[in-house]
Structure formats: C-alpha cells, structure tokens
Design a protein around this motif. Sequence first.
Motif, PDB file in Angstrom:
ATOM      1  N   GLY A   1      13.536 -24.441 -90.746  1.00  0.00           N
ATOM      2  CA  GLY A   1      13.484 -23.579 -89.576  1.00  0.00           C
ATOM      3  C   GLY A   1      13.078 -24.357 -88.337  1.00  0.00           C
ATOM      4  N   ASP A   2      13.320 -23.709 -87.201  1.00  0.00           N
ATOM      5  CA  ASP A   2      12.955 -24.297 -85.909  1.00  0.00           C
ATOM      6  C   ASP A   2      11.586 -23.748 -85.515  1.00  0.00           C
ATOM      7  OD1 ASP A   2      12.608 -24.977 -83.270  1.00  0.00           O
ATOM      8  OD2 ASP A   2      14.615 -24.351 -82.633  1.00  0.00           O
TER       9      ASP A   2
ATOM     10  N   TYR B   1       4.586 -35.827 -96.304  1.00  0.00           N
ATOM     11  CA  TYR B   1       3.373 -36.544 -96.748  1.00  0.00           C
ATOM     12  C   TYR B   1       2.108 -35.705 -96.533  1.00  0.00           C
ATOM     13  CZ  TYR B   1       6.643 -40.434 -96.369  1.00  0.00           C
ATOM     14  OH  TYR B   1       7.740 -41.240 -96.506  1.00  0.00           O
TER      15      TYR B   1
ATOM     16  N   GLY C   1       8.684 -33.687 -91.748  1.00  0.00           N
ATOM     17  CA  GLY C   1       9.404 -34.861 -92.232  1.00  0.00           C
ATOM     18  C   GLY C   1       9.459 -34.874 -93.758  1.00  0.00           C
TER      19      GLY C   1
ATOM     20  N   TRP D   1      10.694 -43.379 -87.736  1.00  0.00           N
ATOM     21  CA  TRP D   1       9.343 -42.838 -87.486  1.00  0.00           C
ATOM     22  C   TRP D   1       8.499 -42.726 -88.756  1.00  0.00           C
ATOM     23  CZ3 TRP D   1      13.841 -39.906 -87.208  1.00  0.00           C
ATOM     24  CH2 TRP D   1      14.017 -38.973 -88.225  1.00  0.00           C
TER      25      TRP D   1
ATOM     26  N   ARG E   1       6.121 -43.246 -91.576  1.00  0.00           N
ATOM     27  CA  ARG E   1       5.119 -44.275 -91.891  1.00  0.00           C
ATOM     28  C   ARG E   1       4.857 -44.380 -93.387  1.00  0.00           C
ATOM     29  NH1 ARG E   1       1.953 -40.405 -91.372  1.00  0.00           N
ATOM     30  NH2 ARG E   1       1.168 -40.043 -89.298  1.00  0.00           N
TER      31      ARG E   1
ATOM     32  N   PHE F   1      10.162 -23.610 -82.844  1.00  0.00           N
ATOM     33  CA  PHE F   1      10.137 -22.899 -81.569  1.00  0.00           C
ATOM     34  C   PHE F   1      10.868 -21.550 -81.606  1.00  0.00           C
ATOM     35  CE2 PHE F   1       9.589 -27.428 -80.583  1.00  0.00           C
ATOM     36  CZ  PHE F   1       8.283 -27.343 -80.104  1.00  0.00           C
TER      37      PHE F   1
ATOM     38  N   SER G   1      15.535 -29.937 -90.244  1.00  0.00           N
ATOM     39  CA  SER G   1      16.623 -30.622 -90.956  1.00  0.00           C
ATOM     40  C   SER G   1      16.644 -30.227 -92.433  1.00  0.00           C
ATOM     41  CB  SER G   1      16.437 -32.140 -90.836  1.00  0.00           C
ATOM     42  OG  SER G   1      17.025 -32.805 -91.942  1.00  0.00           O
TER      43      SER G   1
ATOM     44  N   GLY H   1       7.432 -29.654 -88.444  1.00  0.00           N
ATOM     45  CA  GLY H   1       8.083 -30.968 -88.324  1.00  0.00           C
ATOM     46  C   GLY H   1       7.478 -31.937 -89.326  1.00  0.00           C
TER      47      GLY H   1
ATOM     48  N   TRP I   1      17.793 -34.350 -84.346  1.00  0.00           N
ATOM     49  CA  TRP I   1      16.910 -34.693 -85.473  1.00  0.00           C
ATOM     50  C   TRP I   1      17.666 -34.609 -86.797  1.00  0.00           C
ATOM     51  CZ3 TRP I   1      12.650 -37.244 -85.098  1.00  0.00           C
ATOM     52  CH2 TRP I   1      11.826 -37.117 -83.976  1.00  0.00           C
TER      53      TRP I   1
ATOM     54  N   TYR J   1       1.940 -33.678 -86.417  1.00  0.00           N
ATOM     55  CA  TYR J   1       1.991 -35.082 -86.018  1.00  0.00           C
ATOM     56  C   TYR J   1       3.400 -35.363 -85.509  1.00  0.00           C
ATOM     57  CZ  TYR J   1       1.469 -40.115 -86.036  1.00  0.00           C
ATOM     58  OH  TYR J   1       1.425 -41.435 -85.650  1.00  0.00           O
ATOM     59  N   THR J   2       3.525 -35.404 -84.207  1.00  0.00           N
ATOM     60  CA  THR J   2       4.781 -35.731 -83.507  1.00  0.00           C
ATOM     61  C   THR J   2       5.974 -34.870 -83.935  1.00  0.00           C
ATOM     62  OG1 THR J   2       5.402 -37.529 -85.038  1.00  0.00           O
ATOM     63  CG2 THR J   2       4.059 -38.120 -83.136  1.00  0.00           C
ATOM     64  N   VAL J   3       5.779 -33.546 -83.847  1.00  0.00           N
ATOM     65  CA  VAL J   3       6.894 -32.687 -84.271  1.00  0.00           C
ATOM     66  C   VAL J   3       8.143 -32.860 -83.413  1.00  0.00           C
ATOM     67  CG1 VAL J   3       6.037 -30.649 -83.012  1.00  0.00           C
ATOM     68  CG2 VAL J   3       7.629 -30.340 -84.839  1.00  0.00           C
TER      69      VAL J   3
HETATM   70  C1  SAM Z   1       8.743 -37.968 -85.462  1.00  0.00           C
HETATM   71  S1  SAM Z   1       9.146 -37.031 -86.906  1.00  0.00           S
HETATM   72  C2  SAM Z   1       7.543 -36.846 -87.675  1.00  0.00           C
HETATM   73  C3  SAM Z   1       7.659 -36.410 -89.114  1.00  0.00           C
HETATM   74  C4  SAM Z   1       6.317 -36.197 -89.828  1.00  0.00           C
HETATM   75  N1  SAM Z   1       5.386 -35.368 -89.073  1.00  0.00           N
HETATM   76  C5  SAM Z   1       5.683 -37.531 -90.161  1.00  0.00           C
HETATM   77  O1  SAM Z   1       4.571 -37.780 -89.688  1.00  0.00           O
HETATM   78  O2  SAM Z   1       6.301 -38.307 -90.920  1.00  0.00           O
HETATM   79  C6  SAM Z   1       9.454 -35.395 -86.238  1.00  0.00           C
HETATM   80  C7  SAM Z   1       9.998 -34.417 -87.309  1.00  0.00           C
HETATM   81  O3  SAM Z   1      10.008 -33.113 -86.769  1.00  0.00           O
HETATM   82  C8  SAM Z   1      11.243 -32.473 -87.119  1.00  0.00           C
HETATM   83  N2  SAM Z   1      11.479 -31.523 -86.021  1.00  0.00           N
HETATM   84  C9  SAM Z   1      11.803 -31.828 -84.722  1.00  0.00           C
HETATM   85  N3  SAM Z   1      11.884 -30.701 -83.990  1.00  0.00           N
HETATM   86  C10 SAM Z   1      11.590 -29.671 -84.831  1.00  0.00           C
HETATM   87  C11 SAM Z   1      11.498 -28.241 -84.650  1.00  0.00           C
HETATM   88  N4  SAM Z   1      11.738 -27.671 -83.464  1.00  0.00           N
HETATM   89  N5  SAM Z   1      11.169 -27.479 -85.716  1.00  0.00           N
HETATM   90  C12 SAM Z   1      10.938 -28.044 -86.936  1.00  0.00           C
HETATM   91  N6  SAM Z   1      11.012 -29.381 -87.164  1.00  0.00           N
HETATM   92  C13 SAM Z   1      11.330 -30.184 -86.128  1.00  0.00           C
HETATM   93  C14 SAM Z   1      12.253 -33.599 -87.236  1.00  0.00           C
HETATM   94  O4  SAM Z   1      13.356 -33.285 -88.055  1.00  0.00           O
HETATM   95  C15 SAM Z   1      11.402 -34.736 -87.782  1.00  0.00           C
HETATM   96  O5  SAM Z   1      11.431 -34.772 -89.188  1.00  0.00           O
END
Ligand code: SAM
Length: 152
Positions: A124-125, A65, A62, A24, A26, A127, A83, A60, A12, A149-151
């Motif tokens: 941070g992560d 928004y 992003g 991804w 929107r 998980f 990230s 997550g 990511w 939303y799709t983390v």
């Molecule tokens: C598909 S994008 C969705 C972003 C945002 N929710 C949106 O709707 O625009 C997934 C996001 O989750 C972050 N991400 C993925 N795994 C993660 C984790 N374990 N902890 C925190 N953020 C994470 C990624 O860097 C990415 O920005």
Amino acid sequence: MTSSVEDHGVGWSSLWDSGESDLWDRGKASPALVDIIEHESDLINPLNQNGSRKKAIVPGCGRGYDVVMLALHGFDAYGLEISETAVKEAEAYALAQIKSPSAYHFRSGEHRQGSRGSATFLKGDFFSSDWAFTEDIGGSTKFDLAYDYTVS
Ligand SMILES: C[S@@+](CC[C@H](N)C(=O)[O-])C[C@H]1O[C@@H](n2cnc3c(N)ncnc32)[C@H](O)[C@@H]1O
C-alpha cells in the motif's frame, strides 16, 4: 518537469523490479532502533498490561529488516510497502529470519530468549489510507509504535 506522488510510487516499484534495491539496502535492522528497543525496554514494552502484544508499523519497510527485528522483540509488527516485489522479498526474508534470526537483530549480537510476535507485510501507499482498512492489520488502525527510516 514535475513529478507527482503517484510517480514516486511507480519509481520505487521499478527500482525493486529491476533488482536495484542495493542502492539503499543496508542489509540489516537499524542499529539505533535495536538499541532503543533493548535499552529502553521499560518505556517501550512490547506487551500491554493485559499481556496482549503491542502493534508496530514500519512504513516503506523495504526488505523488512526492522519489521522482523520488532517481531523478534515481541511486537506484532507490520511492514507497509508500495512495491509488490518488496513485499514478496520481505515475506521470504521474514520466514527465514523468524526461524533462524541473524545476530544483528540483537544488541549483544546474541539471540535473546523471549516470546516473539508476528511479522506481516502489506502492499500500500503510506500517503493513501486504503491500506489501513484491510483486515490484515488485526482489526484496528491504531498502532502503538511507528518507525520510519527513509520511507520516501
Ligand atoms: C530508501 S528505501 C528504505 C527501505 C527500508 N526502510 C530500509 O531501511 O531498508 C524506501 C522504501 O520505501 C518504499 N516506499 C516509498 N514510498 C512509499 C510509500 N508512499 N508508501 C509505502 N512505501 C513506500 C520504497 O519502495 C522503498 O522500499
């Protein structure tokens, strides 16, 4: 070939670093979340009975928004991102939008008057629990609302 959860985080981050977030992104807050927050305002009141703000978290997040939208509706909102680049982009986005919000943050397309909460971004992560023990989250790991939303 196997890949670990740690690899997902690196994956990511490298997508953010190479400017590929448009895969991804929107470009606005989730319309369904805006709908629920405004339509169900009795159920999802941003204020506690003592007038303090409720805390919301978006793992997550992003570009942030949904975090900004929740802050504009009165929550103290926190966005968590794996990230560092995303955190920086989210901070810049929030700074501009809190000052001059886009219409898509509101169901009617019009800016609703009302007191705003804050938008804070953490690296941070989701998980791992490390991020939950920083002082940046207002002294308590308890959140009143979580929206994902799709983390991952
Ligand atoms: C598909 S994008 C969705 C972003 C945002 N929710 C949106 O709707 O625009 C997934 C996001 O989750 C972050 N991400 C993925 N795994 C993660 C984790 N374990 N902890 C925190 N953020 C994470 C990624 O860097 C990415 O920005």
